[in-house]
Design an enzyme around this catalytic site. Structure first.
Site, PDB file in Angstrom:
ATOM      1  N   ASP A   1      -6.147  13.144   8.722  1.00  0.00           N
ATOM      2  CA  ASP A   1      -5.112  12.178   8.363  1.00  0.00           C
ATOM      3  C   ASP A   1      -3.730  12.693   8.752  1.00  0.00           C
ATOM      4  O   ASP A   1      -2.858  11.928   9.185  1.00  0.00           O
ATOM      5  CB  ASP A   1      -5.174  11.905   6.857  1.00  0.00           C
TER       6      ASP A   1
ATOM      7  N   GLU B   1       5.095   5.541   1.488  1.00  0.00           N
ATOM      8  CA  GLU B   1       4.784   6.153   0.195  1.00  0.00           C
ATOM      9  C   GLU B   1       5.513   7.476  -0.025  1.00  0.00           C
ATOM     10  O   GLU B   1       5.853   7.830  -1.154  1.00  0.00           O
ATOM     11  CB  GLU B   1       3.272   6.358   0.063  1.00  0.00           C
TER      12      GLU B   1
ATOM     13  N   ASN C   1       5.367   6.373   7.460  1.00  0.00           N
ATOM     14  CA  ASN C   1       6.027   7.596   7.000  1.00  0.00           C
ATOM     15  C   ASN C   1       6.668   8.349   8.155  1.00  0.00           C
ATOM     16  O   ASN C   1       7.782   8.868   8.023  1.00  0.00           O
ATOM     17  CB  ASN C   1       5.018   8.476   6.255  1.00  0.00           C
TER      18      ASN C   1
ATOM     19  N   ALA D   1      -3.901   1.278  10.466  1.00  0.00           N
ATOM     20  CA  ALA D   1      -4.482  -0.056  10.333  1.00  0.00           C
ATOM     21  C   ALA D   1      -4.613  -0.800  11.658  1.00  0.00           C
ATOM     22  O   ALA D   1      -5.678  -1.352  11.963  1.00  0.00           O
ATOM     23  CB  ALA D   1      -3.667  -0.878   9.340  1.00  0.00           C
TER      24      ALA D   1
ATOM     25  N   LYS E   1      -0.078  14.501   3.054  1.00  0.00           N
ATOM     26  CA  LYS E   1       0.182  14.459   4.502  1.00  0.00           C
ATOM     27  C   LYS E   1       1.337  13.520   4.829  1.00  0.00           C
ATOM     28  O   LYS E   1       2.023  13.697   5.843  1.00  0.00           O
ATOM     29  CB  LYS E   1      -1.085  14.078   5.279  1.00  0.00           C
TER      30      LYS E   1
ATOM     31  N   ARG F   1      -1.206 -12.291  -2.584  1.00  0.00           N
ATOM     32  CA  ARG F   1      -0.173 -12.711  -3.534  1.00  0.00           C
ATOM     33  C   ARG F   1       0.482 -14.007  -3.085  1.00  0.00           C
ATOM     34  O   ARG F   1       0.909 -14.818  -3.913  1.00  0.00           O
ATOM     35  CB  ARG F   1       0.866 -11.588  -3.658  1.00  0.00           C
TER      36      ARG F   1
END
Length: 332
Positions: free
Chosen positions: A243, A280, A255, A139, A190, A32
């Protein structure tokens, strides 16, 4: 080598671009922001998201979405889940007609309760062209080429196999299954348990409490996913248990970090301001609970997490309520 496109130059989009490039694909990455694209092209770095990581020369970044999508055999989407629909409305028609579209996102749309693959399908992409990737995938660890695995799920075996082949290299292995629902819900749910474990970690509780929440949390999210059509085995595989383990204890997990700050007494507003990227779970918890209520699924852990997020429960009071629904003894 075939051209693949990755949409979104945040930490996960950039990391997956590296995975694909290291697997032999020519990668075009949409950013972006022009300054991010320039840094990737000129310095082979994306320091704002992946500090200290050198990116392959095979990744070319651009802010021109039409150029990025043109001729791509596979399109990997890594944008915030709540902006997916608006993004597709802007450039979805530019996706090549035969290309496979891959969701790297883990969220449900707040207004509709739809999973990301369902939102993609609403924009003219056939089910057989949609693939979901999920698993224990932090990541920064993958960008550092620490060995890891994931799963590509699709109703089409051919599509899942094509994506798994493209996204497998010397340090990253992608398996396949045909359980799109379970694979997606594993990645979504999760996050909520990771917030719960982060909360009790922030409060100062120990491993017994966290292990109890993780195991009972797995049972809770498995009940939910199976009620919507997921396969039980998916929830104890890479997209479920795998996960959950990675996300629940790692300081790299947004999270978990969000939960930890809530446990330390920060408000939801303060947590959102301090996080550089979206957690999220903070935006999906209410939608998940609405879906659960529609099917009469009990989710005591997630309900307590929502109360803490919204400032309706003191984090120090949460642990006694997390692992049971009543004072009457129950079967495991």
């Amino acid at each position: 080598m075939s051209k693949v496109a990755v949409i979104g130059a945040g930490s996960w989009g950039t990391t997956f671009s590296k995975v694909l490039a290291d697997g032999g694909s020519d990668v075009m990455l949409w950013s972006r922001r022009e300054e991010v694209a320039s840094e990737i092209n000129n310095s082979h770095r994306n320091a704002g998201y992946l500090p200290g990581v050198n990116l392959p020369a095979g990744i070319v970044a651009s802010t021109d979405i039409e150029k990025v999508l043109a001729g791509a055999s596979q399109v990997y989407i890594s944008v915030p889940s709540q902006s997916l629909r608006s993004n597709l409305e802007q450039w979805g028609k530019l996706i090549p007609k035969e290309s496979i579209v891959v969701s790297l996102m883990k969220g449900v749309e707040q207004k509709t309760g739809l999973r990301m693959s369902q939102v993609i399908a609403q924009h003219g992409i056939g089910e057989d062209r949609v693939v979901v990737i999920s698993g224990p995938n932090l990541a920064l660890e993958i960008a550092a080429e620490q060995p890891a695995a994931s799963v590509a799920a699709s109703s089409s075996t051919d599509s899942a196999m094509a994506v798994a082949k493209a996204s497998t290299n010397s340090y990253f292995t992608t398996f396949t299954n045909n359980d799109v629902i379970g694979t997606e819900f594993g990645g979504i749910l999760k996050n909520l348990i990771a917030v719960a474990i982060g909360i009790v970690n922030g409060v100062g509780y120990g491993q017994n409490t966290k292990a109890s929440i993780m195991t009972r949390g797995l049972s809770e999210i498995s009940r939910f996913a199976e009620a919507f059509g997921a396969k039980p085995e998916t929830m104890v595989g890479l997209a479920g248990l795998g996960d959950l383990i990675a996300t629940s204890e790692s300081p790299l997990s947004r999270n978990h970090k969000a939960g930890e700050m809530l446990g330390q007494g920060f408000s939801k507003k303060e947590v959102l301001e301090k996080l550089s990227q979206t957690a999220e779970a903070l935006v999906s918890v209410s939608t998940v609970l609405e879906l659960a209520r529609d099917k009469n699924i009990a989710m005591p852990i997630v309900e307590q997490v929502e109360l803490v997020i919204e400032g309706k429960m003191n984090p120090k009071d949460i642990a006694p309520h997390l692992t049971h629904m009543s004072d009457t003894p129950q079967g495991e």
